[in-house]
Scaffold this motif. Structure first.
Motif, PDB file in Angstrom:
ATOM      1  N   UNK A  51       1.024  -1.321   0.287  1.00 36.40           N
ATOM      2  CA  UNK A  51       0.027  -0.310   0.360  1.00 36.40           C
ATOM      3  C   UNK A  51       0.968   1.310  -0.238  1.00 36.40           C
ATOM      4  N   UNK A  52      -0.012   2.157  -0.755  1.00 39.40           N
ATOM      5  CA  UNK A  52       0.996   3.190  -1.179  1.00 39.40           C
ATOM      6  C   UNK A  52       0.307   4.279  -0.006  1.00 39.40           C
ATOM      7  N   UNK A  53       2.030   5.414   1.015  1.00 38.28           N
ATOM      8  CA  UNK A  53       1.456   6.413   1.020  1.00 38.28           C
ATOM      9  C   UNK A  53       0.720   7.664   1.003  1.00 38.28           C
ATOM     10  N   UNK A  54       0.153   7.468  -0.721  1.00 39.26           N
ATOM     11  CA  UNK A  54      -1.301   8.005  -0.789  1.00 39.26           C
ATOM     12  C   UNK A  54      -2.404   7.409  -1.266  1.00 39.26           C
ATOM     13  N   UNK A  55      -1.940   6.147  -1.131  1.00 39.65           N
ATOM     14  CA  UNK A  55      -3.458   5.390  -1.195  1.00 39.65           C
ATOM     15  C   UNK A  55      -4.301   5.227   0.394  1.00 39.65           C
ATOM     16  N   UNK A  72     -17.191   5.948   4.285  1.00 37.66           N
ATOM     17  CA  UNK A  72     -17.644   5.023   5.426  1.00 37.66           C
ATOM     18  C   UNK A  72     -16.176   3.008   5.438  1.00 37.66           C
ATOM     19  N   UNK A  73     -15.799   3.304   4.467  1.00 39.52           N
ATOM     20  CA  UNK A  73     -15.072   2.457   4.380  1.00 39.52           C
ATOM     21  C   UNK A  73     -14.123   1.919   6.698  1.00 39.52           C
ATOM     22  N   UNK A  74     -14.645   1.103   6.652  1.00 40.85           N
ATOM     23  CA  UNK A  74     -13.851   0.820   7.246  1.00 40.85           C
ATOM     24  C   UNK A  74     -12.326  -0.366   7.420  1.00 40.85           C
ATOM     25  N   UNK A  75     -12.079  -0.528   6.555  1.00 39.81           N
ATOM     26  CA  UNK A  75     -10.835  -0.944   6.486  1.00 39.81           C
ATOM     27  C   UNK A  75     -11.129  -1.216   4.059  1.00 39.81           C
ATOM     28  N   UNK A  76      -9.535  -1.293   4.133  1.00 36.64           N
ATOM     29  CA  UNK A  76      -8.932  -1.237   2.946  1.00 36.64           C
ATOM     30  C   UNK A  76      -7.521  -2.038   2.208  1.00 36.64           C
ATOM     31  N   UNK A  77      -7.873  -2.544   1.142  1.00 37.74           N
ATOM     32  CA  UNK A  77      -7.214  -3.638   0.714  1.00 37.74           C
ATOM     33  C   UNK A  77      -6.252  -3.600  -0.581  1.00 37.74           C
ATOM     34  N   UNK A  78      -5.453  -3.583  -1.019  1.00 40.65           N
ATOM     35  CA  UNK A  78      -4.213  -3.346  -1.811  1.00 40.65           C
ATOM     36  C   UNK A  78      -3.729  -4.623  -1.685  1.00 40.65           C
ATOM     37  N   UNK A  79      -4.149  -5.721  -2.894  1.00 39.63           N
ATOM     38  CA  UNK A  79      -2.805  -6.564  -3.313  1.00 39.63           C
ATOM     39  C   UNK A  79      -1.913  -6.440  -4.662  1.00 39.63           C
ATOM     40  N   UNK A  80      -1.357  -7.502  -4.402  1.00 41.15           N
ATOM     41  CA  UNK A  80       0.543  -7.527  -5.139  1.00 41.15           C
ATOM     42  C   UNK A  80       0.272  -8.379  -5.107  1.00 41.15           C
ATOM     43  N   UNK A  81       1.098  -9.004  -6.227  1.00 38.99           N
ATOM     44  CA  UNK A  81       1.896 -10.725  -6.335  1.00 38.99           C
ATOM     45  C   UNK A  81       2.502 -11.058  -5.425  1.00 38.99           C
ATOM     46  N   UNK A  82       2.949  -9.802  -4.423  1.00 38.79           N
ATOM     47  CA  UNK A  82       4.024 -10.399  -3.347  1.00 38.79           C
ATOM     48  C   UNK A  82       3.277 -10.311  -2.236  1.00 38.79           C
ATOM     49  N   UNK A  83       2.459  -8.661  -1.945  1.00 40.25           N
ATOM     50  CA  UNK A  83       2.617  -8.469  -0.192  1.00 40.25           C
ATOM     51  C   UNK A  83       0.096  -7.432  -0.481  1.00 40.25           C
ATOM     52  N   UNK A  84       0.187  -8.298   0.212  1.00 44.06           N
ATOM     53  CA  UNK A  84      -1.833  -7.916   0.651  1.00 44.06           C
ATOM     54  C   UNK A  84      -1.712  -6.956   2.015  1.00 44.06           C
ATOM     55  N   UNK A  85      -1.848  -5.715   1.723  1.00 46.55           N
ATOM     56  CA  UNK A  85      -1.786  -4.722   1.990  1.00 46.55           C
ATOM     57  C   UNK A  85      -3.380  -3.885   3.373  1.00 46.55           C
ATOM     58  N   UNK A 120      -9.267   1.939   9.269  1.00 45.35           N
ATOM     59  CA  UNK A 120      -9.720   2.746   9.415  1.00 45.35           C
ATOM     60  C   UNK A 120      -9.609   3.129  11.641  1.00 45.35           C
ATOM     61  N   UNK A 121      -9.762   2.552  11.938  1.00 46.41           N
ATOM     62  CA  UNK A 121      -9.920   2.852  13.596  1.00 46.41           C
ATOM     63  C   UNK A 121      -8.914   2.958  14.312  1.00 46.41           C
ATOM     64  N   UNK A 122      -7.568   1.848  13.998  1.00 51.53           N
ATOM     65  CA  UNK A 122      -6.514   1.855  13.942  1.00 51.53           C
ATOM     66  C   UNK A 122      -5.537   3.029  13.442  1.00 51.53           C
ATOM     67  N   UNK A 123      -6.141   3.412  12.331  1.00 56.97           N
ATOM     68  CA  UNK A 123      -5.132   4.391  11.351  1.00 56.97           C
ATOM     69  C   UNK A 123      -4.080   3.939  11.596  1.00 56.97           C
ATOM     70  N   UNK A 124      -3.814   2.582  11.045  1.00 56.97           N
ATOM     71  CA  UNK A 124      -2.266   1.774  10.500  1.00 56.97           C
ATOM     72  C   UNK A 124      -2.541   0.887   8.835  1.00 56.97           C
ATOM     73  N   UNK A 125      -1.453   0.364   8.674  1.00 54.91           N
ATOM     74  CA  UNK A 125      -1.649  -0.251   7.468  1.00 54.91           C
ATOM     75  C   UNK A 125      -0.899  -1.999   7.707  1.00 54.91           C
ATOM     76  N   UNK A 126      -1.634  -2.700   7.627  1.00 60.22           N
ATOM     77  CA  UNK A 126      -0.237  -4.257   8.229  1.00 60.22           C
ATOM     78  C   UNK A 126      -0.416  -4.650   6.447  1.00 60.22           C
TER      79      UNK A 126
END
Length: 286
Positions: free
Chosen positions: A216-220, A232-245, A249-255
Motif C-alpha cells: 500500500x502506498x502513502x498516497x493510498x 464509510x470504509x472501515x477497511x481497505x485492501x491493496x493486493x499485489x503478487x508479493x504483498x497484501x496490505x 480506519x479505527x487504528x489508522x494503521x496499515x498491516x
C-alpha cells in the motif's frame, strides 16, 4: 542435528520476515499520515483564505508543512507569502489563526517552496504525468531530516468520486535537485461512492502491479483518511503478487503481509462461511 538446524534457520527466517513486514507497515503508515496532515491543512487552508483574502487573483500557489502546528502558506505571483493559516490538531477552521500580512519566506518555507516549484515545472514538461478530465493534481512536499520529496496526487473535481492511482513521487537531493521521478500506480482507479452503503463491513480493494510499489502506498493511506467520512470504509485492501496490505480506519494503521498468507486466510474464512451456510440450511430444513 541437521534437522534441528534446518528448523532453527527456518524459524529465524520467519522472525526476520515478520520484523521486515512490521517495519514496512510502520513506514508506509507514518508517511501516509504525514501526507494526510499536509493535505488536511491545504484543504481547510484554501477555504479559510477564500473567506478572508480579497485578492485571489494574486495567489500564485500554496503548500503546507508542520511547524509545531500544521500551517498552510499561500504565496503571491511575486513569490511573497500573503497568507499564513495555522491550525489546531483537529483542523477546525473556526479555530484557525489567520495572518494576512505580506512577508518573505522563512528558510524552512523556502525549502518547501523550491521543491514544490521544481516539481511543478517537471509536471508541465514530462510526459510521464497523465491528466484526466474532471481531475486536478495536488502537490504535497514532504521534508524530513535529509529527505526531500514531493508527492503528486490526483484529486476529483466532481462530487462522490474517490480516486486512487495516477500518483507520482519526485525525490530530491540535498541541493533540492530532482534525482528521481516515479509512478506509484500503473493507472488510475476511480471509486464511485455516491450510492455507497456505510457500515461495519464497508470496504474497498484495488491491485498493485508496479514492482517498486507492491505494498500500500502513502498516497493510498492519505486518500483513505481524507475521504473516510464520505466512503464509510472501515477497511481497505491493496493486493499485489508479493504483498497484501490492509488499512484499518479505527487504528489508522496499515498491516502488510505476504499475499500467499493473505490468500490462505481468505480461503480459510471462505470455507468456514460455506460450512456455516450449509449448517444453517440443514437446520432450516429440519
Amino acid at each position: 542435528m541437521k534437522l534441528f538446524l534446518t528448523f532453527l534457520f527456518a524459524l529465524v527466517s520467519v522472525c526476520i520476515n515478520a520484523q521486515d513486514l512490521e517495519k514496512l507497515s510502520e513506514e508506509v503508515t507514518e508517511e501516509g499520515i504525514a501526507l494526510y496532515r499536509s493535505e488536511m491543512a491545504s484543504w481547510y487552508g484554501t477555504d479559510v483564505v477564500k473567506e478572508n483574502y480579497k485578492n485571489m487573483d494574486n495567489i500564485g500557489g500554496y503548500f503546507s508543512y508542520l511547524d509545531d502546528v500544521p500551517k498552510c502558506i499561500f504565496f503571491s505571483k511575486q513569490n511573497k507569502v500573503v497568507a499564513t493559516i495555522s491550525f489546531p490538531t483537529n483542523y477546525n477552521p473556526d479555530n484557525a489563526k489567520v495572518d494576512l500580512s505580506e512577508r518573505d519566506f522563512t528558510p524552512t518555507e523556502m525549502d518547501y517552496f523550491t521543491i514544490r516549484q521544481k516539481a511543478l515545472t517537471r509536471i508541465n514538461n514530462d510526459t510521464i504525468f497523465k491528466r484526466y478530465n474532471n481531475t486536478n493534481f495536488n502537490l504535497v512536499p514532504i521534508i524530513k531530516k535529509n529527505s526531500k520529496k514531493v508527492y503528486v496526487l490526483t484529486g476529483a473535481s466532481v462530487n462522490n468520486v474517490v480516486i486512487f492511482g495516477n500518483d507520482y513521487l519526485l525525490t530530491f537531493n540535498n541541493k533540492s535537485e530532482i534525482e528521481n521521478v516515479e509512478k506509484l500506480h500503473k493507472g488510475i482507479i476511480v471509486h464511485d461512492v455516491g450510492n455507497n452503503s456505510k457500515g461495519a463491513d464497508a470496504s474497498g480493494v484495488h491491485s498493485h502491479v508496479l514492482e517498486n510499489w507492491q505494498q500500500m502506498t502513502p498516497t493510498d493511506i492519505c486518500t483513505l483518511m481524507l475521504y473516510q467520512k464520505l466512503t464509510g470504509w472501515e477497511t481497505y485492501t491493496t493486493i499485489s503478487k508479493k504483498y497484501a496490505s490492509i488499512w484499518n480506519n479505527k487504528s489508522n494503521k496499515a498491516f502488510v503481509m505476504k499475499t500467499e498468507n493473505f490468500r490462505k486466510i481468505a480461503n480459510y474464512q471462505l470455507e468456514k462461511n460455506k460450512k456455516s451456510e450449509n449448517k444453517d440450511t440443514q437446520d432450516s430444513n429440519k
